[in-house]
Enzyme design. Sequence first.
Site, short mmCIF file in Angstrom:
data_model
loop_
_atom_site.label_atom_id
_atom_site.label_comp_id
_atom_site.label_asym_id
_atom_site.label_seq_id
_atom_site.Cartn_x
_atom_site.Cartn_y
_atom_site.Cartn_z
N LYS A 92 97.14 73.35 -20.03
CA LYS A 92 98.07 73.53 -18.91
C LYS A 92 99.18 74.51 -19.30
O LYS A 92 99.22 74.96 -20.45
CB LYS A 92 98.67 72.18 -18.50
CG LYS A 92 97.70 71.01 -18.51
CD LYS A 92 96.52 71.10 -17.54
CE LYS A 92 95.68 69.85 -17.63
NZ LYS A 92 94.45 69.87 -16.85
C1 LIG Z 1 93.91 68.23 -16.92
C2 LIG Z 1 93.79 67.44 -15.70
C3 LIG Z 1 93.91 66.04 -15.71
C4 LIG Z 1 94.02 65.25 -16.98
O1 LIG Z 1 95.17 65.50 -17.70
P1 LIG Z 1 95.35 64.79 -19.15
O2 LIG Z 1 96.77 65.07 -19.49
O3 LIG Z 1 94.39 65.47 -20.06
O4 LIG Z 1 95.07 63.36 -18.97
C5 LIG Z 1 93.88 65.37 -14.51
N1 LIG Z 1 93.71 66.02 -13.34
C6 LIG Z 1 93.58 67.36 -13.28
C7 LIG Z 1 93.41 68.04 -11.96
C8 LIG Z 1 93.59 68.11 -14.46
O5 LIG Z 1 93.42 69.43 -14.40
#
Ligand SMILES: *Cc1c(COP(=O)(O)O)cnc(C)c1O
Length: 375
Positions: free
Chosen positions: A180
Amino acid sequence: MIPIAKPYITTEEAQAAYDTILTGWITQGPRVLELEEKFAKYTGAKYAVAVSNCTTGLHLAMIVAGVKAGDEVICPSMSYIATANSIKYVGATPVFAEVNPVTYNIDVADAERKITAKTKAILVVHQIGMPLDIDAFKALCDKHNLKLIEDAACAAGSAYKGGKIGSHSELVCFSFHPRKVISTGDGGMVTTNNEAYYDRMKLLRQHGMSINDRVRHESKTVVFEDHLEVGYNYRLTDIQAAVGIKQLEKLDWIIEERRKIAFQYLDALKDIDCIRLPYEQEGYFTNYQSFSIYLKPNASISRNDLMTKMLDAGIATRRGVMNTHKESAYKNENPNLSLPVSEDAADRSIIIPLFVPMEQKDILFVISQLRLHLC
Ligand SMILES: *Cc1c(COP(=O)(O)O)cnc(C)c1O
């Protein structure tokens, strides 16, 4: 090799982690509180609760929204699988809705068609950072008396109608995974404007404990905690939070840099008629967490062949966002589900490298390789 993504982490973050370790307070404590206050201020939400990752944040959001076994929650299939999994964690059933073919965000008309007497909530996703029409979903949820939960895993720093994502509704979940725009290794945050939700999520993320470690530590009198309900260990650590505080300071700059690269891609590829590029509507502001290109049926190369050619040239790419109903964990319970727009987008989209800092020669090389194979 040009990677698909790379977190922007500097010696500042390393120093902050180092300093925190030496304080002796290494799990959830003062740094977590500081990150929460700064994140709430940044987004414009009243409250923020730090959690171990976005998925655990989504789980807590489901619980405080009152979603229970037997309920249905509408969400897009086209999302990372954690979206639907969080619905499963409380024993509810994800009901998959179609996405809009331009923004790839959940389609409001299809979501409305999927509402039944069992529907409890709608879990929307700001896909790869592109905000969705929150007002349309708020209106839909109000009309049918449903809870709205936002999966904003990718959308830290994105904005909708002048407000940062996180400020618009009662449960908005963010991720700080390295894929992210800002990262704490793993980590997450839930923002809310609802004080009762805030209090309950703080309780649930730390074993249901009525008085947390930091408060006991700071207390001048002897205090005893009670465990008010069965909770979880979904804590973020102070080491991670120290990194997060430094990352948050850089977030707007990182997004500015990401957008410069995205605009360069958009400009250099806009004349290619066999592709569709990301589209930011008026009043929407994306952080370009990913840059996804859709190959129209008239493209002379298949998506998978293009990925191979790019890899051969030393450029990493990824398939577009997955369809949860096509994964082994879900396909048996949805054998006849057809979501043509989502399936087509997952089959025909390619995500190209975008990270900060990205060298100009690498950006130009990605563009030239795309043009070579697509034109
Ligand atoms: C990355 C992501 C998640 C999960 O995030 P984590 O921090 O790895 O648990 C959930 N939903 C979406 C849309 C994502 O892109």
